[in-house]
Design a protein around this motif. Structure first.
Motif, PDB file in Angstrom:
ATOM      1  N   GLU A 159     -32.223 -16.141 -25.934  1.00 29.24           N
ATOM      2  CA  GLU A 159     -33.422 -15.678 -26.634  1.00 29.24           C
ATOM      3  C   GLU A 159     -34.060 -14.451 -25.994  1.00 29.24           C
ATOM      4  O   GLU A 159     -34.950 -13.834 -26.573  1.00 29.24           O
ATOM      5  N   GLU A 160     -33.616 -14.070 -24.794  1.00 31.67           N
ATOM      6  CA  GLU A 160     -34.163 -12.889 -24.130  1.00 31.67           C
ATOM      7  C   GLU A 160     -33.370 -11.624 -24.455  1.00 31.67           C
ATOM      8  O   GLU A 160     -33.802 -10.518 -24.146  1.00 31.67           O
ATOM      9  N   PHE A 161     -32.220 -11.779 -25.087  1.00 30.10           N
ATOM     10  CA  PHE A 161     -31.377 -10.620 -25.354  1.00 30.10           C
ATOM     11  C   PHE A 161     -31.896  -9.827 -26.550  1.00 30.10           C
ATOM     12  O   PHE A 161     -32.413 -10.407 -27.521  1.00 30.10           O
ATOM     13  N   PRO A 162     -31.739  -8.497 -26.502  1.00 37.22           N
ATOM     14  CA  PRO A 162     -32.031  -7.697 -27.693  1.00 37.22           C
ATOM     15  C   PRO A 162     -31.140  -8.167 -28.848  1.00 37.22           C
ATOM     16  O   PRO A 162     -29.979  -8.516 -28.643  1.00 37.22           O
ATOM     17  N   GLY A 163     -31.695  -8.213 -30.048  1.00 37.52           N
ATOM     18  CA  GLY A 163     -30.912  -8.596 -31.214  1.00 37.52           C
ATOM     19  C   GLY A 163     -30.814 -10.086 -31.458  1.00 37.52           C
ATOM     20  O   GLY A 163     -30.168 -10.520 -32.411  1.00 37.52           O
ATOM     21  N   TYR A 164     -31.466 -10.898 -30.612  1.00 33.34           N
ATOM     22  CA  TYR A 164     -31.414 -12.354 -30.791  1.00 33.34           C
ATOM     23  C   TYR A 164     -32.106 -12.745 -32.094  1.00 33.34           C
ATOM     24  O   TYR A 164     -33.201 -12.321 -32.380  1.00 33.34           O
ATOM     25  N   LYS A 165     -31.425 -13.553 -32.899  1.00 34.52           N
ATOM     26  CA  LYS A 165     -31.989 -13.985 -34.167  1.00 34.52           C
ATOM     27  C   LYS A 165     -32.039 -15.507 -34.182  1.00 34.52           C
ATOM     28  O   LYS A 165     -31.174 -16.169 -34.728  1.00 34.52           O
ATOM     29  N   GLY A 166     -33.056 -16.043 -33.589  1.00 37.35           N
ATOM     30  CA  GLY A 166     -33.183 -17.493 -33.505  1.00 37.35           C
ATOM     31  C   GLY A 166     -34.064 -18.046 -34.609  1.00 37.35           C
ATOM     32  O   GLY A 166     -34.605 -17.323 -35.443  1.00 37.35           O
ATOM     33  N   GLU A 167     -34.223 -19.346 -34.580  1.00 41.38           N
ATOM     34  CA  GLU A 167     -35.041 -20.034 -35.571  1.00 41.38           C
ATOM     35  C   GLU A 167     -36.517 -19.678 -35.389  1.00 41.38           C
ATOM     36  O   GLU A 167     -37.008 -19.567 -34.275  1.00 41.38           O
TER      37      GLU A 167
END
Length: 204
Positions: A159-167
């Motif tokens: 969740e800390e990475f650029p581009g993370y697409k979480g809920e």
């Protein structure tokens, strides 16, 4: 001043070019800008990142530890931005930054030495203005006189990475959406950090 990457030719700009960019982005030139440009250039060289705006633009995540002038300069050199989730702020009040190569896991933390201020006075006692004195001296000092450098390990969850697409989670109290797993569970409720009592503001 031109810093070269350890493996050869670099696409990095010169120190003076970055300093001009930093001055334009920040609004004025100061000792913090000089320090930030040098600190960030050293971080890139240590990691072997020579094209932060081109082929290497997705390799780097930078943690800054102070919200002062140097942070703007670091952002200019590295291309890392809060909006890109590549610039992380830790409010430690320290003139330091950690540069993480997400492709290799290597990370280096670089901090300005407190002794550099006294050294600046010794180098240029003829310059009365402290900012001007430090601007001049910070250009001339060796990296060893100016910084401490330490190889470190930084754990970066997805969740800390650029581009993370979480809920996207909705706070059960205020109804606002929460991104990047920043929700808090309290008394069997899913809350945002503000509703969980960690807010930096008070409603009026």
């Amino acid at each position: 001043m031109q810093l070269l990457a350890a493996h050869g030719t670099t696409k990095m700009k010169t120190f003076d070019e970055y300093l001009r960019d930093a001055e334009q982005a920040h609004g004025h030139l100061c000792a913090g800008q000089v320090l930030g440009v040098r600190l960030a250039m050293l971080g890139l060289v240590k990691l072997g990142i020579d094209d932060p705006y081109g082929k290497d633009r997705k390799r780097l995540v930078t943690f800054v530890e102070i919200d002062r002038c140097a942070t703007d300069a670091i952002a200019v050199v590295t291309g890392c931005r809060l909006g890109k989730r590549a610039l992380k702020f830790r409010d430690w009040g320290k003139m330091a930054a950690t540069f993480v190569d997400v492709s290799t896991g290597k990370a280096v933390r670089i901090a300005a030495k407190e002794s550099s201020k006294a050294l600046a006075r010794q180098m240029h006692p003829e310059v009365e203005n402290k900012n001007s004195q430090q601007m001049l001296a910070y250009r001339e000092m060796s990296e060893d006189d100016l910084f401490t450098t330490q190889w470190v390990k930084v754990e970066l969850p997805p969740e800390e990475f650029p581009g993370y697409k979480g809920e996207r989670i909705v706070c059960e109290s205020c109804g606002e959406g929460i991104n990047f797993r920043r929700e808090v569970c309290r008394e069997e409720k899913v809350l945002c950090q503000g509703c969980a009592g960690e807010r930096y503001y008070e409603p009026i």
